[in-house]
Design a protein around this motif. Structure first.
Motif: not given
Length: 87
Positions: A7-11, A16-21, A25-35
């Motif tokens: 669900g988090t990857w979908a948001r 893209g692929s969660p196995f693509d670094p 990294a881009d998804a993690y940065a956006r997620y941490m910004t929201d958190l």
């Protein structure tokens, strides 16, 4: 490496692929910004929410009493030079 539940990857994964670094990294940065926004800039709570889920941080009104989550938050804060931050 960043890890995501489906669900988090979908948001945040932009299809893209969660196995693509780069995508991860881009998804993690956006997620941490929201958190960080969600938890008023408190890194402890944002990290705990990343590890244990936003709902658990809200439920326990702080870092949840899960050993894995507490150890994760301590480890990341220590790596960032903030090892003296209480859980």
């Amino acid at each position: 490496a960043a890890q995501f539940i489906d669900g988090t990857w979908a948001r945040y994964g932009k299809g893209g692929s969660p196995f693509d670094p780069v995508a991860a990294a881009d998804a993690y940065a956006r997620y941490m910004t929201d958190l960080l926004r969600m938890f008023g800039g408190d890194w402890r709570l944002a990290l705990a929410a990343y590890n244990a889920g936003e709902g658990n941080v809200k439920k326990y009104k702080g870092v949840p009493p899960f050993k894995e989550t507490q150890n994760y938050v301590r480890r990341i804060l220590a790596a960032a030079g903030k090892g003296d931050s209480p859980i």
